[in-house]
Design a protein around this motif. Structure first.
Motif, PDB file in Angstrom:
ATOM      1  N   LEU B 590      -4.530  24.902  25.017  1.00  0.00           N
ATOM      2  CA  LEU B 590      -5.094  24.113  24.822  1.00  0.00           C
ATOM      3  C   LEU B 590      -6.291  23.930  25.456  1.00  0.00           C
ATOM      4  O   LEU B 590      -7.323  24.045  26.017  1.00  0.00           O
ATOM      5  CB  LEU B 590      -4.485  23.197  24.867  1.00  0.00           C
ATOM      6  CG  LEU B 590      -5.615  21.426  23.852  1.00  0.00           C
ATOM      7  CD1 LEU B 590      -5.712  22.031  22.445  1.00  0.00           C
ATOM      8  CD2 LEU B 590      -4.695  20.506  23.995  1.00  0.00           C
ATOM      9  N   TYR B 591      -6.057  24.528  27.535  1.00  0.00           N
ATOM     10  CA  TYR B 591      -6.627  24.377  28.206  1.00  0.00           C
ATOM     11  C   TYR B 591      -6.863  25.621  28.949  1.00  0.00           C
ATOM     12  O   TYR B 591      -7.511  25.724  29.800  1.00  0.00           O
ATOM     13  CB  TYR B 591      -6.552  23.365  29.526  1.00  0.00           C
ATOM     14  CG  TYR B 591      -6.491  21.746  29.025  1.00  0.00           C
ATOM     15  CD1 TYR B 591      -7.606  20.849  28.505  1.00  0.00           C
ATOM     16  CD2 TYR B 591      -5.460  21.276  28.012  1.00  0.00           C
ATOM     17  CE1 TYR B 591      -7.645  20.277  28.159  1.00  0.00           C
ATOM     18  CE2 TYR B 591      -5.464  19.936  27.598  1.00  0.00           C
ATOM     19  CZ  TYR B 591      -6.586  19.382  27.431  1.00  0.00           C
ATOM     20  OH  TYR B 591      -6.902  17.810  27.094  1.00  0.00           O
ATOM     21  N   GLY B 592      -6.208  26.524  28.753  1.00  0.00           N
ATOM     22  CA  GLY B 592      -6.317  27.661  28.647  1.00  0.00           C
ATOM     23  C   GLY B 592      -6.025  28.130  30.026  1.00  0.00           C
ATOM     24  O   GLY B 592      -6.098  29.221  31.117  1.00  0.00           O
ATOM     25  N   LEU B 593      -4.769  27.433  30.266  1.00  0.00           N
ATOM     26  CA  LEU B 593      -4.483  27.304  31.422  1.00  0.00           C
ATOM     27  C   LEU B 593      -3.131  28.322  31.858  1.00  0.00           C
ATOM     28  O   LEU B 593      -2.207  28.137  30.444  1.00  0.00           O
ATOM     29  CB  LEU B 593      -3.757  25.722  31.935  1.00  0.00           C
ATOM     30  CG  LEU B 593      -4.862  25.131  31.843  1.00  0.00           C
ATOM     31  CD1 LEU B 593      -4.030  23.730  32.444  1.00  0.00           C
ATOM     32  CD2 LEU B 593      -5.454  25.484  33.390  1.00  0.00           C
ATOM     33  N   TYR B 594      -2.369  29.192  33.139  1.00  0.00           N
ATOM     34  CA  TYR B 594      -1.580  30.410  32.763  1.00  0.00           C
ATOM     35  C   TYR B 594      -0.598  29.074  32.380  1.00  0.00           C
ATOM     36  O   TYR B 594       0.676  29.318  32.737  1.00  0.00           O
ATOM     37  CB  TYR B 594      -1.871  30.848  34.015  1.00  0.00           C
ATOM     38  CG  TYR B 594      -2.594  31.585  33.318  1.00  0.00           C
ATOM     39  CD1 TYR B 594      -2.318  32.813  31.527  1.00  0.00           C
ATOM     40  CD2 TYR B 594      -4.252  32.000  33.632  1.00  0.00           C
ATOM     41  CE1 TYR B 594      -3.555  33.463  31.469  1.00  0.00           C
ATOM     42  CE2 TYR B 594      -5.196  31.965  33.329  1.00  0.00           C
ATOM     43  CZ  TYR B 594      -4.687  33.377  32.428  1.00  0.00           C
ATOM     44  OH  TYR B 594      -6.219  34.549  31.753  1.00  0.00           O
ATOM     45  N   THR B 599      -4.242  20.655  37.799  1.00  0.00           N
ATOM     46  CA  THR B 599      -4.707  19.176  37.188  1.00  0.00           C
ATOM     47  C   THR B 599      -5.795  19.258  37.184  1.00  0.00           C
ATOM     48  O   THR B 599      -6.956  19.699  37.533  1.00  0.00           O
ATOM     49  CB  THR B 599      -4.286  18.609  38.827  1.00  0.00           C
ATOM     50  OG1 THR B 599      -3.085  18.927  39.474  1.00  0.00           O
ATOM     51  CG2 THR B 599      -4.449  16.460  38.746  1.00  0.00           C
ATOM     52  N   LEU B 600      -5.822  18.234  35.776  1.00  0.00           N
ATOM     53  CA  LEU B 600      -7.026  18.209  34.662  1.00  0.00           C
ATOM     54  C   LEU B 600      -7.834  16.966  35.456  1.00  0.00           C
ATOM     55  O   LEU B 600      -6.934  16.081  35.420  1.00  0.00           O
ATOM     56  CB  LEU B 600      -7.290  18.614  34.126  1.00  0.00           C
ATOM     57  CG  LEU B 600      -6.687  20.009  33.250  1.00  0.00           C
ATOM     58  CD1 LEU B 600      -5.998  20.833  34.199  1.00  0.00           C
ATOM     59  CD2 LEU B 600      -6.601  20.852  31.994  1.00  0.00           C
ATOM     60  N   PHE B 601      -8.912  16.774  35.103  1.00  0.00           N
ATOM     61  CA  PHE B 601      -9.061  14.930  34.885  1.00  0.00           C
ATOM     62  C   PHE B 601     -10.381  15.000  33.776  1.00  0.00           C
ATOM     63  O   PHE B 601     -11.307  16.133  33.489  1.00  0.00           O
ATOM     64  CB  PHE B 601     -11.073  14.764  36.318  1.00  0.00           C
ATOM     65  CG  PHE B 601      -9.689  15.269  37.588  1.00  0.00           C
ATOM     66  CD1 PHE B 601      -9.096  13.978  38.328  1.00  0.00           C
ATOM     67  CD2 PHE B 601      -9.569  16.726  38.433  1.00  0.00           C
ATOM     68  CE1 PHE B 601      -8.105  14.065  39.437  1.00  0.00           C
ATOM     69  CE2 PHE B 601      -8.818  16.493  39.335  1.00  0.00           C
ATOM     70  CZ  PHE B 601      -7.944  15.693  39.973  1.00  0.00           C
ATOM     71  N   GLU B 608     -13.232  16.660  29.089  1.00  0.00           N
ATOM     72  CA  GLU B 608     -12.602  17.546  30.524  1.00  0.00           C
ATOM     73  C   GLU B 608     -14.110  17.437  31.773  1.00  0.00           C
ATOM     74  O   GLU B 608     -14.592  17.857  31.270  1.00  0.00           O
ATOM     75  CB  GLU B 608     -12.000  18.597  30.623  1.00  0.00           C
ATOM     76  CG  GLU B 608     -10.362  18.639  31.650  1.00  0.00           C
ATOM     77  CD  GLU B 608     -10.752  19.399  32.426  1.00  0.00           C
ATOM     78  OE1 GLU B 608     -10.430  20.702  31.056  1.00  0.00           O
ATOM     79  OE2 GLU B 608     -10.661  20.296  32.964  1.00  0.00           O
ATOM     80  N   ARG B 609     -14.099  16.868  33.514  1.00  0.00           N
ATOM     81  CA  ARG B 609     -14.167  17.784  34.382  1.00  0.00           C
ATOM     82  C   ARG B 609     -13.656  19.045  34.394  1.00  0.00           C
ATOM     83  O   ARG B 609     -13.369  19.241  34.854  1.00  0.00           O
ATOM     84  CB  ARG B 609     -14.588  16.495  35.364  1.00  0.00           C
ATOM     85  CG  ARG B 609     -15.150  15.266  35.192  1.00  0.00           C
ATOM     86  CD  ARG B 609     -16.473  15.150  34.845  1.00  0.00           C
ATOM     87  NE  ARG B 609     -16.922  13.649  34.154  1.00  0.00           N
ATOM     88  CZ  ARG B 609     -17.155  13.140  32.862  1.00  0.00           C
ATOM     89  NH1 ARG B 609     -16.586  13.822  31.676  1.00  0.00           N
ATOM     90  NH2 ARG B 609     -17.416  12.001  32.718  1.00  0.00           N
ATOM     91  N   VAL B 614      -7.730  21.354  38.888  1.00  0.00           N
ATOM     92  CA  VAL B 614      -7.369  21.932  40.365  1.00  0.00           C
ATOM     93  C   VAL B 614      -6.601  22.550  39.910  1.00  0.00           C
ATOM     94  O   VAL B 614      -4.976  22.052  39.310  1.00  0.00           O
ATOM     95  CB  VAL B 614      -7.028  20.019  41.522  1.00  0.00           C
ATOM     96  CG1 VAL B 614      -5.893  20.763  42.792  1.00  0.00           C
ATOM     97  CG2 VAL B 614      -8.175  20.010  41.466  1.00  0.00           C
ATOM     98  N   VAL B 615      -6.128  24.049  40.781  1.00  0.00           N
ATOM     99  CA  VAL B 615      -5.662  24.556  39.848  1.00  0.00           C
ATOM    100  C   VAL B 615      -4.556  25.214  41.980  1.00  0.00           C
ATOM    101  O   VAL B 615      -5.258  25.479  42.170  1.00  0.00           O
ATOM    102  CB  VAL B 615      -5.713  25.982  39.463  1.00  0.00           C
ATOM    103  CG1 VAL B 615      -4.520  27.296  38.986  1.00  0.00           C
ATOM    104  CG2 VAL B 615      -6.331  26.054  38.465  1.00  0.00           C
TER     105      VAL B 615
END
Lengths: 170, 632
Positions: B590-594, B599-601, B608-609, B614-615
């Motif tokens: 959903l957020y294109g994260l691996y 951490t998403l805000f 979303e900002r 923070v990765v």
């Protein structure tokens, strides 16, 4: 012993490769609750898709750069106007990062149905609903119980819409 | 054999990468056929005016076959083969060079396309093929690797459009004779995507902050290795070179000879390090798979057993004797000769040290940094060479005496290997199992240090020291066992109970940060909606048991009183993706994260900002800073 280690290492590597490959190709399976998701509108307010249960819902995935999408939309506006009172509801979902472009677009050509920002998750939902190639436009028809009855890939003409919603709206 | 072994390591890496490539292939283009099941089967009827054989829409990569290559040192060439009935928009080509500070894109001269009347006006499009050059501006003349990102978008004549496609290709630019000021004016090169910046920063900090620390520890590691029996084959070779030089040799000359010998050996290790760094990039992704982690820790256990002397790892004798033979021919005492012998010796000694060396290489592979790898192993080689330099200085008088202590050094390595195995397993096994393994390792090592044997009267100081160390290890091991029984999982604070849901009412001393667990996409959307309706900020943290940095974040950052206080103002959500289930994958996707830690805000408006994602790990101060910036 040395050979044994080498063989073991090679085996590990092979297994690791296979497992990795398998674990990476899982596609989100179409769940039973296809309307169980929500997207913000262009003002940032979230809308759940199942709020339109009880109506015949047509979810239309589009983007401002998609010419065929723009081609079919005026017809949707007319249908919404005519058949909305009879229980037909169109909802547009923008795929990709399109909210700003859409805001400009809608200034000149306003729509009479909600447009949601699907930049997060829109493409995934379209895929889940049958758009396996990742193309636009895609329109998905849901019956009043929220059950998916049709996925149209490409331009959805007035006659085709009428044909698909016939069981509920005449 | 050392070479052989390293080849095997490289095979491991490349197989892993192949798996990755195989896995990624179908992933970015979705399944090719449309003829599967349900409403899709009826697709044929829904698309108008086409015969049955034309019913299938081509997958994007078949409709638009993209390729890119290097035309010359200052030009790239890109090409699309477009299937009949499909077209690409001229205005929607976009190019960028990723992480290539030395190269920038020049002004692109796009060829004119055909005019196509579209719903929103005339558009220039390409049918059949599109092919043009991308000029480059270079700041440096040396050969360089670049990554080209190409974005393009097109449609099919039958009235469907493909989502924008993004491809990244790696290309190798040859050296150039001209740099930026001679080539083309400034270009509007694509700015780097903001999301990448954070990851870059991690890589950078790894490079800058810890590279010297890593090098220093590898130097120490090498020094330690030099005191293992492995060094023995090197001594006769080196003293052969020095003594063989003849009767009168100055100390300076002897030192120079040993120095060139040591430097050459170090360079040989450097090559291994660079290779491991190169082939090991992307390995981190592989290291999230329980099977891979399990395999590697098994490998470490095997290597540890060889350190304990269960079996010997050695170069086949015919190679060993060949090298020794060569060394006899190199008695001229030249610096080059000494250097050649140094490099060869690295090969001889390699297998004896295969275990620690493999450990080092795997570690380097994990960082995926060739520079770091090379530097670390060079430092290790130097460390190993220090005693040899001493031998050179003393012209052979100062030879270490063999003894049982050398086997002790090997055993220390063995224990180190086992510790590495446990450290790896930490990502896949429950925390208390890991704690139990740590306890076992400590207690058994302690017993080998004679922690429970009475000291004989008049025992030596060394003996007393070792017993002391052993008793300390034993005591800590026992504490860990108690921790296991107590349900703890923290090796550093085995007696402190892990913060578990609801159970710790008296846990007042540590202000904990409470997360609401999120399992599915819709649950997340509900939670975000609630936060939005209360006009509150929300933070979404991706966590997994196998993610070491996530645990560090929990313990050091989120548990920090100041951070905790700041976070108290927000709606805190946490997605536990340990199981890597389909729902977990959907959340990440959903957020294109691996993967975690990420951490998403989300602002009070529910959006979303993205730029404040923070990765990776952030310490408390840094995190607080970040938080304040994000919420400003």
């Amino acid at each position: 012993m040395k050979k044994l280690i080498l063989i073991l290492v090679a085996l590990f590597a092979l297994i690791a490769g296979i497992i990795l490959q398998r674990s990476l190709i899982t596609v989100i399976p179409p769940g039973p609750h296809e309307l169980d998701s929500a997207f913000p509108d262009l003002d940032g307010k979230l809308h759940r898709l199942d709020q339109w249960k009880g109506k015949v819902l047509i979810v239309n995935f589009w983007a401002t750069w998609c010419s065929p999408c723009l081609q079919e939309m005026p017809e949707f506006v007319k249908l919404q106007q005519e058949l909305g009172p009879k229980g037909l509801q169109f909802v547009g979902i923008l795929t990709d990062d399109e909210a700003d472009a859409a805001r400009d677009f809608l200034k000149s050509k306003p729509l009479n149905y909600p447009v949601l920002d699907g930049s997060i998750g829109g493409r995934q939902l379209a895929q889940k609903l049958g758009d396996t190639t990742g193309v636009l436009p895609v329109s998905v028809v849901f019956d009043p119980n929220g059950k998916r009855v049709h996925t149209e890939i490409g331009v959805f003409t007035r006659d085709e819409v009428m044909e698909k919603i016939k069981p509920w709206i005449k | 054999m050392a070479f052989y072994r390293n080849t095997v390591l490289i095979i491991v890496f490349s197989l892993g990468l192949t798996g990755l490539a195989l896995g990624l292939g179908p992933d970015d283009s979705s399944p090719p056929e449309l003829s599967v099941g349900n409403p899709l089967a009826r697709l044929g009827q829904t698309i108008k005016g086409f015969g049955p054989e034309q019913d299938k829409l081509l997958p994007p990569d078949q409709a638009f076959q993209f390729s890119a290559n290097v035309k010359d040192a200052n030009t790239l060439h890109v090409d699309w083969q477009i299937a009949p009935g499909y077209y690409l928009y001229r205005e929607r080509f976009k190019f960028a060079l990723l992480d290539s500070p030395e190269v920038a894109l020049g002004v692109i001269d796009l060829p004119r396309g055909q005019i196509k009347q579209e719903e929103d006006g005339p558009k220039e499009v390409f049918h059949d093929s599109a092919s043009f050059d991308l000029p480059l501006k270079r700041n440096a003349t040396g050969p360089v690797n670049i990554r080209l990102q190409a974005k393009y978008q097109g449609c099919a004549e039958r009235g469907v459009c493909y989502s924008p496609i993004e491809k990244t290709v790696s290309l190798q630019l040859p050296a150039t004779t001209s740099t930026a000021n001679t080539v083309l004016p400034t270009a509007k090169a694509e700015p780097k995507p903001v999301a990448v910046a954070e990851q870059d920063r991690i890589a950078d900090s790894l490079k800058n902050d810890s590279i010297w620390l890593v090098a220093a520890s590898f130097f120490g590691f090498g020094l330690l290795m030099a005191f293992s029996p492995c060094i023995f084959p090197m001594i006769p070779i080196l003293s052969g070179i020095i003594v063989g030089h003849g009767h009168k040799i100055t100390t300076a000359r002897a030192f120079m000879l040993s120095l060139s010998y040591v430097l050459a050996a170090s360079l040989a290790y450097t090559v291994f390090g660079v290779l491991a760094g190169l082939f090991g990039s992307n390995l981190q992704a592989v290291f999230q798979n329980p099977w891979v982690i399990g395999s590697f820790s098994a490998l470490f256990v095997l290597l540890a057993l060889s350190m304990f002397g269960f079996y010997e790892l050695q170069m086949p004798s015919f190679i060993q004797s060949r090298v020794t033979e060569l060394s006899h021919k190199q008695k001229s005492g030249t610096l080059t000769g000494a250097a050649i012998m140094g490099a060869l010796s690295a090969l001889i000694v390699g297998p004896c040290m295969a275990a620690p060396l493999a450990g080092a290489l795997i570690y380097i592979g994990q960082t995926g940094d060739a520079l770091l790898g090379g530097l670390a192993l060079f430092a290790m080689g130097l460390g190993m060479g220090v005693p040899l330099l001493a031998i050179g200085l003393s012209a052979g008088k100062l030879l270490p005496r063999a003894g049982v202590w050398m086997n002790a050094v090997r055993s220390v390595f063995g224990v180190g290997m086992l510790a590495l195995a446990v450290w790896l397993l930490d990502r896949i096994l429950p925390a208390n199992v890991i704690l139990f393994l740590w306890a076992l390792l400590l207690i058994i090592s302690a017993i080998f240090l004679n922690a429970l044997d009475a000291l004989p009267p008049g025992a030596s100081g060394w003996r007393k020291l070792w017993k002391g160390v052993g008793v300390a290890m034993l005591a800590y091991g026992v504490l860990m066992l108690i921790g296991v029984a107590n349900g703890s999982g923290d090796p550093l604070q085995p007696m402190r109970k892990t913060i578990s849901v609801g159970e710790c009412a008296e846990n007042k001393t540590t202000p904990t940060t409470r997360f609401r667990r999120i399992a599915t996409v819709s649950e997340l959307q509900d939670a975000l909606q609630t936060a939005q309706s209360e006009a509150r900020w929300a933070m979404l943290d991706f966590y997994a048991d196998w993610c070491v940095s996530c645990k560090e974040m929990e313990k050091e950052t989120f548990a920090n009183p100041q951070v905790s206080q700041e976070l108290g103002k927000m709606v805190l959500l946490q997605a536990d993706v340990t199981a890597n289930s389909d729902e977990d994958k959907a959340l990440l996707k959903l957020y294109g994260l691996y993967g975690p830690p990420s951490t998403l805000f989300f602002g009070p408006d529910g959006a979303e900002r993205k730029q404040y994602r923070v990765v990776g790990f952030k310490g408390p101060e840094e995190f607080l800073d970040h938080l304040q910036q994000a919420m400003r």
